[in-house]
Design an enzyme around this catalytic site. Sequence first.
Site, PDB file in Angstrom:
ATOM      1  N   MET A   1       9.913  -7.720   3.161  1.00 33.63           N
ATOM      2  CA  MET A   1      10.620  -7.411   1.931  1.00 33.63           C
ATOM      3  C   MET A   1       9.683  -7.552   0.740  1.00 33.63           C
ATOM      4  O   MET A   1       9.785  -8.493  -0.034  1.00 33.63           O
ATOM      5  CB  MET A   1      11.814  -8.348   1.744  1.00 33.63           C
ATOM      6  CG  MET A   1      12.764  -8.422   2.882  1.00 33.63           C
ATOM      7  SD  MET A   1      13.648  -6.907   3.021  1.00 33.63           S
ATOM      8  CE  MET A   1      14.728  -7.291   4.348  1.00 33.63           C
ATOM      9  N   PRO A   2       8.753  -6.664   0.587  1.00 33.33           N
ATOM     10  CA  PRO A   2       7.827  -6.768  -0.535  1.00 33.33           C
ATOM     11  C   PRO A   2       8.523  -6.598  -1.883  1.00 33.33           C
ATOM     12  O   PRO A   2       9.332  -5.687  -2.065  1.00 33.33           O
ATOM     13  CB  PRO A   2       6.839  -5.628  -0.301  1.00 33.33           C
ATOM     14  CG  PRO A   2       6.958  -5.288   1.140  1.00 33.33           C
ATOM     15  CD  PRO A   2       8.372  -5.576   1.490  1.00 33.33           C
ATOM     16  N   HIS A   3       8.200  -7.496  -2.800  1.00 35.41           N
ATOM     17  CA  HIS A   3       8.651  -7.386  -4.189  1.00 35.41           C
ATOM     18  C   HIS A   3       7.398  -7.444  -5.049  1.00 35.41           C
ATOM     19  O   HIS A   3       6.633  -8.400  -4.976  1.00 35.41           O
ATOM     20  CB  HIS A   3       9.600  -8.526  -4.563  1.00 35.41           C
ATOM     21  CG  HIS A   3       9.999  -8.501  -6.012  1.00 35.41           C
ATOM     22  ND1 HIS A   3      10.709  -7.461  -6.560  1.00 35.41           N
ATOM     23  CD2 HIS A   3       9.759  -9.374  -7.011  1.00 35.41           C
ATOM     24  CE1 HIS A   3      10.900  -7.709  -7.860  1.00 35.41           C
ATOM     25  NE2 HIS A   3      10.322  -8.860  -8.151  1.00 35.41           N
ATOM     26  N   SER A  34       6.164  -1.029   5.345  1.00 37.30           N
ATOM     27  CA  SER A  34       7.515  -1.442   4.969  1.00 37.30           C
ATOM     28  C   SER A  34       8.407  -0.216   4.864  1.00 37.30           C
ATOM     29  O   SER A  34       7.935   0.888   4.581  1.00 37.30           O
ATOM     30  CB  SER A  34       7.510  -2.160   3.618  1.00 37.30           C
ATOM     31  OG  SER A  34       6.789  -3.360   3.706  1.00 37.30           O
ATOM     32  N   SER A  40      10.943  -3.512  -3.590  1.00 38.56           N
ATOM     33  CA  SER A  40      11.444  -3.555  -4.965  1.00 38.56           C
ATOM     34  C   SER A  40      10.249  -3.713  -5.902  1.00 38.56           C
ATOM     35  O   SER A  40       9.257  -4.350  -5.554  1.00 38.56           O
ATOM     36  CB  SER A  40      12.452  -4.694  -5.168  1.00 38.56           C
ATOM     37  OG  SER A  40      11.903  -5.935  -4.806  1.00 38.56           O
TER      38      SER A  40
END
Length: 76
Positions: A1-3, A34, A40
């Site tokens: 879940m890269p932010h 991803s 996000s």
Amino acid sequence: MPHVIVKMIPGRSEAQKRALSDAITKAVIEHAKSAEGDVSVAIEDVPDSEWMPKVYNLEIAPVLDKLYKKPDYGPE
């Protein structure tokens, strides 16, 4: 879940910020493998007068040894 959080001096239009966000999203999908829905991106404008005390001194300088891309500037 890269932010991903991008902090920069104000002056870019909403269209420029959207294009940057789209490019970052594509890069994360390609290089971090991803899914698009897992990525996000936030863009925060930081006034030039606040950059050194609020961004460089607090978020960049303490982790210089961990940065994959280091800035070419520093405290004068």
